[in-house]
Scaffold this active site. Structure first.
Site: not given
Ligand code: MV4
Length: 446
Positions: A159, A276, A291, A293
């Site tokens: 990320k 979140e 967030n 906001r």
């Molecule tokens: C993740 C994850 C799985 N494992 N982190 C997507 C948005 C961003 N804020 C972080 N996200 C994710 N982080 C780890 N370590 C899966 C996601 C993710 C996701 C998270 C929330 C809602 C929808 C999503 C769709 C795909 C991946």
């Protein structure tokens, strides 16, 4: 009390803020781009100032233009809404420097949560669970390889520290994919955020996205207002949100609520905000982002705890104390985002003129929308044209009311997400409450 609030936003959220200001006896100033001159927020406000050409950078993102509008109208506060400048620390600072109250957190709070590695470090110190990973920035491909293989374990996710909301993430299932993912994640981060810093986390498979609404005042009191389930997303765009989460238990709410309060307290958070979390199938939860906001989906919380979050946000900005007690769902609420998009065509945006509009109503139905018959949806901004929220005693009834309200909704002239929501409300897996963030990857329109 504020005398006059300038709303640095457009669309339904500008209207939403104007409505609460009206109730509080506060005068309002709308700002608008040339593309929005016929918008309802312009008509609903006491005063309106054109701040530039349609593109965001020339109008709703243009700080000098917005400050000039605040100056000439003598506004004593600015409400940023969501998106645009809502999480821009520089804007919060400039408002403060000009003696205009920014209705939201201070620049420090925004900065602390805007950088994702800094945010995670803050949470670890505060004792909030985070997903195990690299901790800090990845220094080299070799270090990334060693971490993934010997410490974190595959699958991992890369990320951007300046990212958020899913932009520039890469999931890596095995070592052979790591080099390519490392390079593309870094390049994407540099291109999107002018910051190529990336970090690694264990990839949580098929998580739920559950977030906790919090509020904090200027005196260190923090409370939570329970959760929203936002697992129904498509390419990181939320389409449906609800409260309470069908996955929630009293015990989990207690734990996540306490963690969210710890998180907000760690930065002395002032204003309303959201923590979140990713929640795995064993109900382990991990801090993902904060967030700083008001969010699009705040309405479902308002309906279940019977509380005006914008009013609370304004009162906090005025220096009022919050009670410090937490709020729990008394009802079940669901929100469907009505977007001008074609759900039969990969949700392609469908701007243009609304030739016919009939809005649903009746018991348990709330519509927050800025559009009307004859309104032309401009192509320059996001495609959300309204939010349909239903509230009932039980989840099943809220879904039935939603189906009924969606059936009443008539929008002609543009394509909308209404047909998608109608099918979703009849879907067995959705109705059972048994779904994760992967749900929409396999959902097919009939
Ligand atoms: C993740 C994850 C799985 N494992 N982190 C997507 C948005 C961003 N804020 C972080 N996200 C994710 N982080 C780890 N370590 C899966 C996601 C993710 C996701 C998270 C929330 C809602 C929808 C999503 C769709 C795909 C991946």
């Amino acid at each position: 009390m504020f005398k006059k609030v300038l709303i640095a936003n457009r669309g339904e959220i500008a209207l939403r803020v104007i409505r609460t200001c009206r109730e509080m006896g506060i005068k309002t100033v709308a700002v608008y781009s040339t593309a929005d001159k016929d918008s309802l927020h312009v008509r609903f406000a006491d005063e309106a100032v054109c701040i530039g050409k349609p593109a965001g950078v020339d109008s709703y993102l243009n700080i000098p233009h917005i400050m000039a509008a605040a100056e000439i109208t003598n506004a004593d506060a600015v409400h940023p809404g969501y998106g645009f400048l809502a999480e821009n620390a520089k804007f919060s600072q400039i408002c403060a420097d000009h003696g205009i109250k920014f209705i939201g957190p201070t620049p420090d709070m925004i900065n602390n949560m805007g950088d994702k590695i800094t945010a995670k470090e803050t949470m670890i110190k505060a004792g909030v669970p985070v997903v195990p990973g690299s901790g800090g920035l990845l220094e080299s491909l070799e270090q990334a390889k060693d971490l993934a293989k010997n410490h974190v374990g595959y699958p991992v996710i890369l990320k951007a520290t300046a990212g958020g909301g899913g932009k520039g993430m890469r999931v890596v299932w095995e070592e052979s994919e790591l080099e390519r993912a490392y390079n593309t994640a870094k390049a994407e981060a540099a291109a999107s955020f002018k910051n190529d810093g990336i970090y690694m986390e264990k990839f949580v498979e098929e998580p739920r996205h559950i977030e906790i609404q919090v509020a904090g005042d200027q005196y260190g009191n923090v409370c939570h207002l329970s959760e929203r389930d936002c697992s129904i997303q498509r390419r990181h765009q939320k389409l449906v949100e609800e409260s309470p989460s069908p996955f929630m238990t009293d015990e989990l709410r207690e734990k996540m609520g306490a963690a969210a309060i710890k998180a907000a307290s760690a930065i002395n958070y002032e204003s309303v905000g959201t923590i979140e979390f990713l929640v795995d199938k064993h109900r382990n939860f991990y801090f993902m982002e904060m967030n700083t906001r008001i969010q699009v989906e705040h309405c479902v919380t308002e309906e279940v705890v019977n509380f005006d979050l914008i009013k609370e946000q304004i009162k906090i900005a005025l220096g009022e104390k919050i009670s410090g007690k937490n709020y729990f769902p008394q009802m079940h609420a669901i929100e469907c985002r009505i977007n001008a998009e074609d759900p039969y065509n990969d949700f392609r945006p469908s701007p243009g003129k609304i030739t016919t509009l009939h809005t649903p109503g009746g018991h348990g139905v709330r519509v927050d929308s800025h559009v009307y018959t004859g309104y032309v949806i401009p192509p320059y901004y996001d495609s959300m044209i309204g939010k349909l929220i239903t509230v009932a005693q039980t989840r099943e009834e809220a879904i039935d009311t939603m189906y009924r309200a969606l059936s009443e909704y008539v929008i002609e002239g543009v394509k909308t997400t209404i047909p998608f929501h109608l099918q979703l409300m009849k879907n067995e897996d959705f109705r059972s409450g048994n779904f994760t963030t992967k749900f929409l990857e396999t959902f097919k329109m009939q």
